[in-house]
Enzyme design. Structure first.
Site: not given
Ligand code: GLN
Length: 188
Positions: A171, A169, A48, A132-133, A77
């Site tokens: 997608e 996600h 982001s 994912i994170r 996300c």
């Molecule tokens: N950790 C990312 C963020 O803070 C987001 C991770 C993702 O989009 N898979 O923007």
């Protein structure tokens, strides 16, 4: 339907593929003028801070905000982070949804994982979600509908008016029910 996918950084190609498989016209957006003929927009996952910086550099942040005020937008996300009004720190955001979001909410050991979610709006089959994170929604105002929670209770999918946000996600998995749900929001 013309559905834009913000293509500054991150997993935009996967969204385009799913949209096309559902018969929608997927349009990559990098410039303000490319928002003109769209019915809706998806903001993909990625980073982001990077998406925000590039949006500022391309003079897209204000046009994205104006677009979001009137048209459906779905953030996945990092895209969820971009839509939130409050992330507890200062970085460029579109900032339309009345949600509090905690970036990178999962500790290192489980910073990426998959789990089955119950999403009543999508029917009774569980939805396999890839994190994912990922961020977590830590607060919602009245008017925000919670669509899914982790088994532990954390909020990971929300809808407010014509905005949809998912911490995971959709997608990246073959299950296209979230994309169908979004297209229904756009159509209806
Ligand atoms: N950790 C990312 C963020 O803070 C987001 C991770 C993702 O989009 N898979 O923007």
């Amino acid at each position: 339907m013309n559905i834009g996918v913000l293509a500054l950084q991150g997993a935009f190609i996967e969204h385009e593929k799913t949209l096309r498989s559902l018969g929608a016209n997927a349009v990559e957006v990098r410039l303000p003028a490319q928002l003109d003929d769209l019915d809706a927009l998806i903001i993909p996952g990625g980073e982001s801070t990077t998406i925000g910086k590039l949006a500022v550099a391309y003079r897209l942040l204000e046009p994205l905000y104006r677009f979001a005020i009137s048209k459906p937008v779905w953030g996945t996300c990092a895209g969820m982070i971009m839509l939130a009004k409050d992330i507890g720190r200062d970085q460029p955001l579109i900032g339309v949804m009345d949600i509090q979001v905690n970036r990178n909410a999962f500790g290192r050991q489980v910073d990426s994982f998959e789990t089955d979610l119950t999403v009543p709006e999508l029917g009774s089959d569980p939805f396999r979600a890839v994190f994912i994170r990922a961020p977590l929604v830590t607060g919602v105002s009245a008017g925000v509908q919670v669509l899914a929670r982790l088994p532990e209770g954390g909020i990971v999918a929300v809808r407010q008016r014509h905005w949809l946000a998912t911490a995971f996600h959709p997608e990246l998995t073959p299950d296209d029910r979230f994309h169908r749900y979004f297209l229904e929001m756009v159509g209806g």
